[in-house]
Design a protein around this motif. Structure first.
Motif, PDB file in Angstrom:
ATOM      1  N   PHE A 171       0.835  -1.195   0.000  1.00  0.00           N
ATOM      2  CA  PHE A 171       0.000   0.000   0.000  1.00  0.00           C
ATOM      3  C   PHE A 171       0.876   1.254   0.000  1.00  0.00           C
ATOM      4  O   PHE A 171       0.607   2.213  -0.733  1.00  0.00           O
ATOM      5  CB  PHE A 171      -0.946   0.002   1.203  1.00  0.00           C
ATOM      6  N   PHE A 172       1.944   1.204   0.772  1.00  0.00           N
ATOM      7  CA  PHE A 172       2.894   2.318   0.760  1.00  0.00           C
ATOM      8  C   PHE A 172       3.417   2.540  -0.663  1.00  0.00           C
ATOM      9  O   PHE A 172       3.461   3.658  -1.184  1.00  0.00           O
ATOM     10  CB  PHE A 172       4.047   2.003   1.732  1.00  0.00           C
ATOM     11  N   LEU A 210       3.433   5.475  -5.943  1.00  0.00           N
ATOM     12  CA  LEU A 210       3.182   5.479  -7.386  1.00  0.00           C
ATOM     13  C   LEU A 210       2.181   6.567  -7.760  1.00  0.00           C
ATOM     14  O   LEU A 210       2.376   7.314  -8.725  1.00  0.00           O
ATOM     15  CB  LEU A 210       2.658   4.105  -7.829  1.00  0.00           C
ATOM     16  N   VAL A 211       1.122   6.679  -6.968  1.00  0.00           N
ATOM     17  CA  VAL A 211       0.114   7.693  -7.261  1.00  0.00           C
ATOM     18  C   VAL A 211       0.746   9.088  -7.197  1.00  0.00           C
ATOM     19  O   VAL A 211       0.476   9.948  -8.034  1.00  0.00           O
ATOM     20  CB  VAL A 211      -1.071   7.572  -6.270  1.00  0.00           C
ATOM     21  N   TYR A 212       1.636   9.288  -6.216  1.00  0.00           N
ATOM     22  CA  TYR A 212       2.334  10.568  -6.102  1.00  0.00           C
ATOM     23  C   TYR A 212       3.156  10.845  -7.374  1.00  0.00           C
ATOM     24  O   TYR A 212       3.133  11.947  -7.925  1.00  0.00           O
ATOM     25  CB  TYR A 212       3.237  10.541  -4.866  1.00  0.00           C
ATOM     26  N   ASN A 264       2.480  13.805 -10.234  1.00  0.00           N
ATOM     27  CA  ASN A 264       3.533  14.750 -10.624  1.00  0.00           C
ATOM     28  C   ASN A 264       3.757  14.765 -12.127  1.00  0.00           C
ATOM     29  O   ASN A 264       3.876  15.820 -12.732  1.00  0.00           O
ATOM     30  CB  ASN A 264       4.838  14.409  -9.917  1.00  0.00           C
ATOM     31  N   LEU A 265       3.819  13.580 -12.714  1.00  0.00           N
ATOM     32  CA  LEU A 265       4.069  13.500 -14.159  1.00  0.00           C
ATOM     33  C   LEU A 265       2.895  14.051 -14.961  1.00  0.00           C
ATOM     34  O   LEU A 265       3.052  14.544 -16.070  1.00  0.00           O
ATOM     35  CB  LEU A 265       4.336  12.048 -14.565  1.00  0.00           C
ATOM     36  N   MET A 266       1.703  13.997 -14.368  1.00  0.00           N
ATOM     37  CA  MET A 266       0.522  14.500 -15.085  1.00  0.00           C
ATOM     38  C   MET A 266       0.427  16.016 -15.001  1.00  0.00           C
ATOM     39  O   MET A 266       0.115  16.673 -15.974  1.00  0.00           O
ATOM     40  CB  MET A 266      -0.740  13.893 -14.472  1.00  0.00           C
TER      41      MET A 266
END
Ligand code: HAS
Ligand code: CU
Length: 549
Positions: free
Chosen positions: A468-469, A474-476, A480-482
């Protein structure tokens, strides 16, 4: 750089996939703790509801949207940008799929569809859940036919030429998907919907499960093939070489079209109502579908070795050191491949008629699919995300994010190793799957039951927490890339869509004869399914009225 409208299409698909990823991984975290007796869910949530959300959002929604994002971007990249008609249907497909997903998810969250992601009858959900599923499939068909149309237009304009490898593999994947969906559409439209809305009283359980698994097995290859596309087409470019063999790559995809379907009974080996002859036949065919994967493994090792030798490697394993370990686009895919060795080997165990008796419906199977779809496939998609998102947004992928990406990949690998090893061992010791409560064997709870270091629900929970960490990291990175990292100012800063050269000079024309391959696939399907399905209908016991958890 592909056209802006095509990039937006792909980005919307990726955006939705990661929203599903966030909710799905959170439900996964709850899952390992409930299993561990450590957590009491609030009254309005229950185990089966969370498990359904976890499975549907990750295995069905995250994968499907991500896959279409990848295929859309790659088709535009290799065949040129979409015409207005194709683009219209791609948008339509996106929205219909999204509406179906929202409807199905709403039903799960409101507790009206706690039927797990396989939605086995006689478990019964609200009719709207099945309507949502049907819309989800119809939406993907719009998208699939639009992409096939784009391919046909290209073919017309490039008579006699081979399509680029990426486009060829996309067509194979879409054909596999469309043929697979026939089974699930049939059971949802003609069995589940009439039954759940009360138009028919009962459901033929065995038939519904068989139609589901006719779809469910090729479904796992629908996840796997886009990962293979990244392995075959993207990987060689990243490590500085060409596709090892164009015809081998194409032929392996053809074999998946042939052998993915007539094998669904390997999920039903313990079920009554299917003559063992048909189970045996499908088990044998399951071993056929291992062949294209072994071809892929061979091809990958050959690619690594060629690249290493080009860079001056000597000796048997010298090439290993020449691989670009600091490039997260490479490392992610490589670790993904490593996980598939035990993952696939476990599949062979599952598919072995007698061994299946031991592992079926235990946590072993949960371990199996977390190191097939949950790592080889999911980690490949993560590796693709790292370049696809900045490629589509025109942003950079700065060094500090690359470092975080490495941490993310490694933590996923560690978490998965712990969790899936525990699951495999617990399964061998008899811990059941698909059930909230596992305190039998004379013990009050599972905690007393399993006391080993790895065969322990605590190990599973630690693994799940690390995962989960990793997921949140990954979501972070994706966010950022988006939206955040600076736009690439120069050619060098811009992130590329890596596509390796593939030499078609020795490729047989026959490989692009889709009619032939689909024809053989249909013949195999008839051979494996016509008789047993007829028997299920003719000799069906009284149907089931259904259960609601
Ligand atoms: Fe599976 C259940 C059989 C592949 C996903 N599978 C599932 C479920 C999922 C799933 C989600 O026959 C659960 C469904 C549910 O909820 O009930 N599976 C197979 C077989 C393969 C296979 C034969 N599965 C996958 C892939 C998936 C996936 C891929 C997702 C992407 N699976 C089953 C069966 C069940 C099942 C039964 C039902 C179980 C039950 O009872 O419920 C094959 O495609 C695997 C082929 C792959 C290999 C490995 C490749 C080998 C390599 C080694 C080369 C390397 C060398 C180097 C030589 C054979 C790459 C050596 C190096 C060293 C370090 C030693
Ligand atoms: Cu299968």
């Amino acid at each position: 750089m592909i056209a802006k409208s095509d990039r937006q299409l792909a980005l919307w698909n990726i955006g939705i996939s990661y929203i599903a990823f966030i909710i799905g991984t959170f439900c996964g975290l709850l899952q390992v703790f409930i299993r561990n007796d450590k957590l009491q869910l609030p009254k309005f949530l229950d185990y089966y509801q969370i498990l359904t959300a976890h499975g549907v959002l990750l295995a069905l929604v995250f994968t499907t949207f991500f896959i279409f994002a990848f295929l859309i971007a790659g088709m535009s990249k290799t065949l040129g940008s979409f015409g207005p008609r194709v683009r219209f249907f791609l948008w339509l497909g996106l929205w219909v799929t999204a509406i179906g997903t929202t409807l199905a998810t709403a039903m799960i969250i409101s507790g009206e569809a706690s039927v797990l992601y396989t939605f086995y009858a006689p478990l019964k959900a609200s009719g709207w859940f099945y309507v949502g599923l049907a819309l989800l499939i119809v939406g993907t068909w719009f998208t699939s036919f639009a992409l096939l149309g784009h391919y046909l237009v290209w073919k017309k304009q490039n008579k006699g030429k081979f399509s680029p490898l990426f486009a060829y593999m996309t067509v194979a994947t879409l054909l596999l998907w469309i043929i697979a969906c026939l089974g699930v559409v049939t059971t949802v439209l003609f069995q589940y919907i009439p039954w759940s809305f009360g138009w028919t009283e009962t459901i033929n359980v065995e038939l519904s499960r068989s139609l589901f698994w006719y779809f469910g097995h090729p479904l796992v290859y629908f996840w796997l093939l886009p990962a293979y596309m990244a392995w075959y087409v993207v990987m060689p470019k990243i490590i500085g070489t060409d596709v090892f063999s164009d015809s081998l790559a194409r032929f392996s995809f053809v074999l998946f079209i042939l052998f993915s379907f007539p094998v669904g009974f390997h999920h039903q080996l313990t079920e009554p109502g299917i003559d063992s002859f048909w189970k045996f036949l499908q088990v044998v065919l399951t071993f056929m579908v291992v062949v294209p994967t072994l071809m892929t493994a061979f091809s990958m090792f050959a690619t690594f070795e060629t690249s290493g030798r080009k860079k001056g490697a000597t000796g048997l394993f010298g090439w290993f050191k020449k691989l670009p370990w600091k490039d997260v686009r490479f490392t992610s895919l490589f670790i993904a491949m490593l996980f598939f060795i035990p993952g696939g080997a476990g599949g062979i165990v599952n598919a072995s008629f007698q061994l299946n008796e031991l592992v079926h419906n235990t946590l072993w199977v949960v371990g199996h699919f977390h190191i097939t779809v949950g790592t080889p496939v999911a980690m490949t998609f993560m590796g693709v995300t790292f370049w696809l998102v900045p490629y589509l947004t025109g942003r950079t992928f700065p060094k500090y994010l690359q470092k975080l990406a490495h941490i993310q990949i490694f933590s996923w690998a560690v978490g998965m190793l712990l969790m899936s090893t525990a699951q495999h061992l617990l399964g061998l010791l008899g811990a059941p799957r698909r059930t909230a409560y596992s305190g039998y064997n004379g013990h009050e709870s599972a905690l007393e039951w399993f006391q080993g270091i790895l065969s322990n629900h605590v190990t599973m929970a630690i693994g799940g927490t690390i995962l989960f960490f990793s997921a949140m990291l990954l979501v972070y990175i994706v966010a950022n890339l988006m939206f955040v990292t600076p736009k690439a100012a120069t050619e060098e800063e811009a992130v590329e869509f890596p596509i390796a050269k593939s030499d078609t000079s020795h490729t047989a024309k026959l490989l692009e004869n889709w009619g032939l391959w689909v024809g053989i696939a249909l013949a195999l399907i008839l051979m494996a399914y016509a008789m047993p399905l007829t028997e299920m209908i003719q000799h069906s016991p009284p149907g089931s009225r259904g259960f609601i958890t």
